[in-house]
Write an enzyme that holds these catalytic residues in place. Structure first.
Site, PDB file in Angstrom:
ATOM      1  N   CYS A  33      -6.742   4.710   7.112  1.00 22.86           N
ATOM      2  CA  CYS A  33      -5.518   4.038   6.679  1.00 22.86           C
ATOM      3  C   CYS A  33      -4.404   4.236   7.704  1.00 22.86           C
ATOM      4  CB  CYS A  33      -5.060   4.558   5.324  1.00 22.86           C
ATOM      5  SG  CYS A  33      -3.544   3.761   4.727  1.00 22.86           S
ATOM      6  N   ALA A  93     -12.365  -5.855   0.341  1.00 24.30           N
ATOM      7  CA  ALA A  93     -11.018  -5.404  -0.019  1.00 24.30           C
ATOM      8  C   ALA A  93     -10.141  -6.584  -0.425  1.00 24.30           C
ATOM      9  CB  ALA A  93     -10.389  -4.627   1.135  1.00 24.30           C
ATOM     10  N   GLY A 120     -14.177  -5.415   6.396  1.00 21.49           N
ATOM     11  CA  GLY A 120     -13.316  -6.282   7.182  1.00 21.49           C
ATOM     12  C   GLY A 120     -13.704  -7.738   7.105  1.00 21.49           C
ATOM     13  N   ASP A 121     -12.899  -8.538   6.396  1.00 18.31           N
ATOM     14  CA  ASP A 121     -12.984 -10.000   6.366  1.00 18.31           C
ATOM     15  C   ASP A 121     -14.175 -10.571   5.595  1.00 18.31           C
ATOM     16  OD1 ASP A 121     -10.712  -9.975   7.845  1.00 18.31           O
ATOM     17  OD2 ASP A 121     -11.578 -10.817   9.676  1.00 18.31           O
ATOM     18  N   GLN A 159     -11.792   8.571  -3.208  1.00 17.70           N
ATOM     19  CA  GLN A 159     -11.315   8.684  -1.829  1.00 17.70           C
ATOM     20  C   GLN A 159     -10.176   9.685  -1.734  1.00 17.70           C
ATOM     21  OE1 GLN A 159      -9.144   5.837   0.746  1.00 17.70           O
ATOM     22  NE2 GLN A 159     -11.036   5.794   1.931  1.00 17.70           N
ATOM     23  N   VAL A 201      -4.967   1.257  -2.628  1.00 17.09           N
ATOM     24  CA  VAL A 201      -3.855   1.813  -3.381  1.00 17.09           C
ATOM     25  C   VAL A 201      -3.263   0.714  -4.252  1.00 17.09           C
ATOM     26  CG1 VAL A 201      -1.552   2.820  -3.191  1.00 17.09           C
ATOM     27  CG2 VAL A 201      -3.384   3.591  -1.671  1.00 17.09           C
ATOM     28  N   HIS A 211     -14.247   0.220   9.066  1.00 19.31           N
ATOM     29  CA  HIS A 211     -13.331  -0.920   9.006  1.00 19.31           C
ATOM     30  C   HIS A 211     -13.246  -1.454  10.428  1.00 19.31           C
ATOM     31  CE1 HIS A 211      -9.211  -2.633   7.540  1.00 19.31           C
ATOM     32  NE2 HIS A 211      -9.864  -3.488   8.316  1.00 19.31           N
TER      33      HIS A 211
END
Length: 435
Positions: free
Chosen positions: A137, A266, A243-244, A108, A42, A206
């Protein structure tokens, strides 16, 4: 808002400018494999960011979550100059995209109602390649109405939405889901099995639970068993790790540990949208930020959206001195419009930036894989992986050392760049946190 805030509709325009020249085959599960993907974010997942991610090597890009009811009350308009497609709400665009990104764009959807999800998908299906259901989320704007991570505790509803989307969409439009880990691996595998059976093409995981936050390290070690479980189901569904991951080089470590078919980025992409390249740009204040702002103005991206994204950008400094960069940062923070920043980013057209993006996409030759594909990696044996999910081989893990602070920063905390406190910005422009 500039003079092009509400351009002519496609029916009344003599043409829809800058349509892509190349034809792409329909998106399939294989297209979700062997790539780096831009995560749905977002505000940070604005149109200019997605285009730059594609230019620098992202295979597919996810748009920011858009709630079903929000898109249902919009009007689709096309800018006859730039070709930008905007879905206008009462006061601002709810979602914007461009035909050049359509073969790579995953929309999405935030939904807790199968019928509304289908209606929303039908509204925008002509402008996207696939739909992804947000099931991960944890933020209140998503979970308050049973959407996002709330769906993890309501698998019947989750799967009914995916089933409805798959049945309603034509076969050339893919359906996927993005989830978080459940507290136990057994619970996670049961949910994954049900989701895969709905007919999806891709599952993004995630590697944090609903209660974990960005400052907590992702438990990527749990994904290996999930990937193997999905592969044993024999339906060809792609599994993407989220993730990461810090960029192109670090994705090798992630794939070695998890066996994931692809990796989604991300936080690192929010800081540097060129991280999908083996050679991401440095000195962003000189090499990237001015062009990003020019492109934003050319595409009529709302200033507050462009400003928010620009204030997030940070990367390694090579030739530039911090003192040389402070002037631009201060100007962005205090600017209230594109005109306020003009002296720092001239020339002011943005057409050149857009032309270079189109050229980079066209070099793919009608294929979704970028010109520089991911290098092949061998999935590490289990005895080569530490209990924390990291590889024991220091030469591999050292790739992530320079940016650990970036990976672990709390995404919701206001950034401080070069000693400047960046004030909050209201949800304007392409801020999609619509409730």
């Amino acid at each position: 808002m500039s003079r092009r805030s509400h351009p002519s509709s496609p029916d009344s325009s003599p043409r829809e400018a800058k349509r892509q020249k190349l034809e792409y085959a329909p998106l399939t599960a294989d297209d979700y494999k062997n790539g780096l993907m831009l995560a749905p974010m977002v505000r940070s997942g604005a149109l200019p960011t997605r285009l730059y991610a594609l230019k620098h090597g992202a295979k597919l890009v996810w748009g920011p979550e858009t709630v079903d009811k929000a898109i249902l009350h919009t009007t689709r308009v096309v800018d006859p100059v730039t070709g930008v497609v905007a879905y206008h709400g009462k006061s601002k665009p709810i979602f914007t995209c461009h035909p050049v990104e359509r073969p790579f764009l995953i929309y999405q959807l935030g939904s807790a109602d199968p019928a509304l999800a289908v209606q929303a998908a039908k509204m925008v299906q002509q402008d996207v390649a696939g739909f992804d259901l947000n099931c991960g989320c944890p933020k209140p704007f998503s979970t308050h109405a049973g959407m996002g991570a709330a769906l993890l505790s309501n698998p019947d509803l989750l799967c009914s939405i995916l089933t409805a989307l798959r049945e309603a969409m034509p076969p050339e439009i893919t359906v996927s889901a993005k989830i978080r880990l459940l507290p136990s691996q057994e619970e996670t595998l049961k949910l994954v099995e049900r989701i895969v059976d709905t007919g999806i093409s891709c599952l993004t995981v995630h590697c944090r639970t609903r209660n974990m936050r960005m400052r907590e390290k992702a438990t990527i070690g749990r994904l290996r068993e999930i990937v193997e479980f999905v592969e044993r189901m024999g339906k060809g569904v792609a599994v993407i790790e989220n993730g990461d991951c810090l960029g192109y080089e670090d994705s090798k470590r992630v794939r070695q540990v998890t066996g994931a078919h692809s990796v989604m980025i991300a936080t690192a992409a929010e800081a540097n949208p060129t991280c999908f390249s083996p050679t991401p740009l440095k000195d962003l204040e000189m090499t990237f930020v001015p062009g990003y702002i020019r492109l934003g103005k050319y595409l009529n991206n709302h200033w507050t959206s462009t400003k928010f994204c620009a204030t997030q950008f940070q990367g390694a400094h090579d030739k530039a001195r911090r003192s040389d960069l402070k002037t631009l940062r201060e100007a962005i923070v205090h600017a209230k419009s594109y005109e306020d920043i003009e002296a720092h980013v001239a020339p002011w057209t943005g057409e050149q930036e857009f032309a270079e993006i189109v050229e980079a996409i066209e070099k793919r030759g009608g294929q979704r894989a970028p010109p520089i594909p991911l290098e092949d990696v061998v999935v590490a044996p289990l005895d080569a992986i530490q209990d924390n999910g990291e590889l024991k081989d220091v030469t591999t893990t050292e790739l992530m050392v320079p940016s650990l602070e970036l990976a672990n920063k709390e995404a919701t905390s206001p950034p401080s760049l070069l000693g400047l406190e960046i004030p909050p910005i209201s949800n304007s422009g392409e801020a999609i946190a619509v409730q």
